[in-house]
Design an enzyme around this catalytic site. Structure first.
Site, short mmCIF file in Angstrom:
data_model
loop_
_atom_site.label_atom_id
_atom_site.label_comp_id
_atom_site.label_asym_id
_atom_site.label_seq_id
_atom_site.Cartn_x
_atom_site.Cartn_y
_atom_site.Cartn_z
N TYR A 47 3.77 -7.09 -7.97
CA TYR A 47 4.46 -6.94 -7.11
C TYR A 47 4.04 -8.64 -6.19
O TYR A 47 4.80 -8.57 -4.67
CB TYR A 47 4.52 -6.01 -6.19
CG TYR A 47 4.53 -4.74 -6.67
CD1 TYR A 47 5.86 -4.69 -7.21
CD2 TYR A 47 2.97 -4.49 -7.17
CE1 TYR A 47 5.65 -3.22 -7.97
CE2 TYR A 47 3.80 -3.04 -7.88
CZ TYR A 47 4.60 -2.66 -8.02
OH TYR A 47 4.32 -1.53 -8.63
N HIS A 48 4.28 -9.80 -6.28
CA HIS A 48 3.37 -10.77 -5.62
C HIS A 48 4.60 -11.89 -6.81
O HIS A 48 4.26 -13.34 -6.86
CB HIS A 48 2.24 -11.31 -6.68
CG HIS A 48 0.85 -10.34 -6.25
ND1 HIS A 48 -0.42 -10.48 -6.40
CD2 HIS A 48 1.16 -9.43 -5.13
CE1 HIS A 48 -0.57 -9.12 -6.91
NE2 HIS A 48 0.06 -8.85 -5.86
#
Length: 866
Positions: free
Chosen positions: A782-783
């Site tokens: 999730y980056h």
């Protein structure tokens, strides 16, 4: 100073000066802008009065561009081929929009851009061939020769230009030339065609302080200097850049000529009149009539943004700032900017308000993470190196953005991440510069220190559940030879530690809670929800507002500054929908090009991770904290709703580690999140037994991906391609992640708890098997980031400068993870809060906080892996 040419004696042209367009001249031009705003920003008819000024483009308008520029293209191409030893002919011809079969130029880079932009694109072409940035710059400087003296035998004018201009002057109409060419080349051309004594003013692309066409500044400079209203001015040119230049300036008449590179079909879309060549101006403007022929209203594609404005609409207000995206950065900016009562801010959010317990209960994070009510619910395009999987990519679409969806892990990253940013061109963003803003944002429960903040809005705390597996994990790390750090966000990043969280008194402390709610009571802040921003609106290359869709209705808002804080996926999408991006890509979707900026949507970086799972031989995991055991869930829920304590008050990732993958690595490149449970598919699949796991992934991937448009419809998701595992080094690092995680679980500390390996499984041992496991089970951490990166103007792929200003644009800024030059080590929410705090000071014109001199841990040696 802007150098211009004024009417001179028979001896030739005399150079005079205008004040800089960036100082006093700009303030004077602002009045002209206001006076012409109605005509410039709404559907208009050509001015029927006789003109007082005609502005000519040069190449393709006054003279034949093909006769002089096609030989230049060939010579330039030959120089690049000889210098590099590479077969670049086809690529350079394509880049410069030169058709070798027809031996002519087409609309595109060479015909419509300045030499500075062309050089940047040539540098990027060389870099795409594997040549370093520095070497590319040297080659371009050596091989790119400006057009200087032109042989009169080669130059072909469009008819008798001297006679035409003489007739224009006899009608007491002034003449100016505005061109993307250099001053030296332009003066030479005017002398060759014997019109230098007839031209009142010349503006060129290399005039200091001048913004190139289609920006309207040059038009206003010309009108002001020559004392003519824009409404009584005619623009004559052969490209859509010339046409847009006239539209953006609100000029009275815009004439397209077919003697250059554009087709009749293209020019008819937006020009008031289309003629074969400049000799057709005689019948248009020199027929002694006080009125011009009627022309129907123009509704070309380049008027579309302008039609969105209405000077009488009660739905369009004026703000000092409009911020797109009430996410991690947007909430901070809204708060800090409205601290100044002279600012009037509108904050637009595509998603709903965060009024749900599912967001504020930390343990309930899977609900918003996997619910399209609160997130964009994106998926990637099929990943070539991940078994062609379309991989889930959730991003926040709610007040607080992804800070309302994430696991609340507060990780700043390593000091060398930020020193690397500065080396990559982000001057002033070193660790010493950034640490004061981390501290400004933070209020750590342990109090202020040299590294921690103690009074900021963002509350940070440590986990409170005391599950024995967390201490076991930390002990195992030390047994494996890794250091134990007391504060990975402080002096020593490397090692094993307890996790910091953005949790306050058992509640998720998103930026909506930390920054937005305290600001909602201010009269100078307006915040929306369920408001989809569809594009940025421009006056030339100046951002003047945005268009958005709310309740099924299209509306507009105007502002002095437009700040995009939409995140690393939506920000490049919105830029491209607005005409800012790679021109070739925009043209595929029939989007008018406002600014050719090839770095938009490029350089996408993300952390990939896998779960290494073990069965737990003692009943100490979170196995019974699921709806399979409803009485437990009810108890957890009641304790949180009544007291904000217990298992509902944490995300349970309460232990973390940062280690180096191999000898020679300067600082950690692997991250572990430890969880006393086991989950799959982003938490959507619960455990079947007592178990524990680490989320482990490499932190500095070499793979680079892209964000591209699926269509010009703002409601269509963009094409997200992280390009995971596209390099052998990335694949090696993921294998190593699994091997190092297994080694930690084999330590004596886990002996009393260690059961059978669940994932990857004891049978998965060879490199080939581990590669297959990663391809099938790897997921985003999730980056996503870096898709509109910050850098210097020498970097052709940089999108913003170190003040977050979009290159080539005015009043347009980006503040979110997309502008990171490179992804930081670990989770990204803390870095984004720092960036927003720092940007807020920039926008407010405040002196930056004094750099920190806090020391940073370095291992005694990097000759060993630990």
């Amino acid at each position: 100073m802007l150098r211009v040419l004024t009417k001179a004696s028979k001896a030739g042209l005399k150079a005079t000066c205008l004040p800089s367009l960036r100082s006093s001249h700009r303030s004077r031009c602002r009045l002209l802008l206001q006076q012409t705003a109605i005509r410039c920003l709404s559907t208009r008819q050509p001015n029927q009065k006789k003109p007082k000024l005609i502005i000519f483009d040069k190449d393709g308008t006054l003279i034949c561009c093909h006769s002089i520029w096609t030989p230049w293209v060939k010579d330039t191409t030959d120089r690049f081929i000889k210098k590099t030893g590479l077969n670049l002919e086809e690529k350079i011809h394509h880049l410069l929009s030169y058709d070798p079969k027809e031996d002519r130029l087409l609309p595109g880079l060479l015909a419509e851009s300045t030499s500075q932009i062309i050089k940047r694109q040539l540098c990027q072409l060389l870099q795409d061939e594997g040549i370093s940035v520095d070497r590319s710059l040297e080659i371009v400087e050596d091989c790119y020769k400006e057009m200087g003296t032109i042989d009169a035998n080669v130059l072909v004018s469009h008819g008798d230009v001297n006679k035409l201009m003489t007739e224009i002057k006899e009608q007491e109409i002034k003449i100016a030339v505005c061109t993307a060419d250099t001053r030296a080349g332009t003066i030479n051309t005017l002398k060759v065609i014997d019109v230098e004594h007839l031209v009142d003013m010349v503006v060129c692309s290399d005039d200091p302080g001048l913004l190139p066409k289609p920006n309207a500044d040059a038009a206003f400079a010309i009108c002001e200097k020559l004392g003519v209203e824009p409404e009584r001015t005619v623009m004559v040119g052969d490209t859509m850049t010339d046409i847009n230049f006239g539209i953006n300036a609100g000029l009275g008449n815009i004439v397209g000529v077919l003697s250059g590179v554009s087709t009749k079909k293209d020019l008819h879309k937006s020009a008031d009149y289309v003629i074969d060549d400049i000799q057709g101006l005689t019948s248009l403007f020199l027929n002694r009539s006080s009125q011009l022929p009627n022309k129907p209203q123009r509704h070309g594609v380049f008027n579309t943004p302008a039609r969105s404005f209405s000077t009488t609409s009660n739905r369009s207000r004026e703000y000092s700032h409009v911020i797109v995206g009430a996410g991690s950065a947007g909430c901070i900016l809204a708060n800090r900017l409205t601290e100044d009562q002279s600012n009037n801010v509108m904050l637009l959010e595509a998603g709903p308000k965060d009024y749900t317990w599912k967001i504020h209960m930390p343990a309930a994070l899977v609900y918003p993470l996997c619910d399209d009510k609160y997130n964009w619910f994106y998926h990637t395009v099929p990943q070539t190196h991940m078994n062609s999987r379309k991989m889930y990519q959730p991003r926040g679409r709610v007040w607080g953005g992804s800070s309302s969806l994430n696991a609340m892990c507060y990780v700043r990253g390593h000091a060398l991440d930020y020193d690397g940013w500065e080396k990559a061109g982000a001057e002033g963003w070193s660790y010493a510069d950034c640490l004061p803003y981390f501290k400004k944002a933070q209020c750590h429960e342990s109090g202020e220190s040299e590294y921690r903040g103690g009074s900021g809005p963002l509350n940070v705390s440590r986990g409170k559940t005391n599950n024995p597996l967390f201490n076991v994990f930390l002990e195992a790390g030390q047994q494996a030879g890794y250091p134990r750090t007391q504060d990975y966000n402080g002096y020593q990043f490397e090692g094993f530690d307890f996790m910091d969280f953005t949790i306050h008194k058992g509640i998720r402390w998103s930026t909506a809670n930390a920054y937005l709610r305290p600001a909602l009571k201010r009269s100078n802040l307006k915040v929306t929800s369920k408001t989809l921003t569809t594009r940025v609106l421009f006056d030339g290359t100046k951002a003047v507002g945005v268009e958005y869709k709310q309740g099924g209705e299209i509306k507009t808002v105007r502002a002095d500054k437009v700040i995009l804080s939409c995140g690393s996926i939506n920000t490049p999408q919105l830029l491209m929908l607005s005409g800012v991006g790679n021109a070739d890509e925009l043209k595929k979707h029939d989007i008018p090009v406002v600014n050719h900026l090839p770095g938009v949507g490029q350089n996408l970086q993300d952390h990939l991770e896998v779960y290494v799972q073990m069965a737990c031989s003692q009943p100490v995991s979170l196995y019974k904290a699921q709806w399979k055991f409803p009485h437990n869930m009810i108890k957890i829920g009641l304790q949180w709703f009544l007291l904000q304590t217990g298992l509902g008050a944490t995300s349970h990732l309460e232990a973390v580690a940062f280690i180096r993958s191999r000898a020679g690595v300067e600082y950690p490149d692997i991250q572990f999140h430890f969880l006393p449970s086991s989950v799959k598919d982003h938490g959507r699949v619960n455990p079947e037994q007592h178990s524990f796991q680490v989320h482990v992934g490499a932190q500095r991937p070499e793979s680079r991906g892209t964000i591209a448009l699926q269509s010009k419809n703002p409601e269509d998701h963009p094409l997200i391609d992280p390009n995971y595992l596209s390099t052998e080094n990335d694949r090696w690092e993921m294998r190593e992640c699994i091997k190092l995680a297994r080694e930690i679980f084999e330590q004596d500390a886990f002996a009393a708890y260690r059961g059978k390996e669940i994932l990857p499984g004891v049978d998965m041992q060879s490199d080939e098997q581990l590669d297959a496991f990663v391809r099938e089970h790897g997921e985003t951490a999730y980056h996503p980031s870096c898709s509109a990166k910050m850098g210097s103007e020498k970097d052709p792929m940089a999108v913003v400068n170190n003040r977050t200003e979009v290159f080539g644009m005015e009043n347009l800024y980006i503040v979110d993870a997309s502008i990171m030059p490179n992804v930081t080590t670990g989770n990204l929410n803390a870095p984004v809060t720092m960036m927003a705090e720092k940007a807020a000071d920039i926008f407010r014109g405040r002196e930056k906080l004094a750099p920190s001199d806090a020391p940073v841990y370095k291992p005694s040696s990097i000759e060993t892996q630990r």
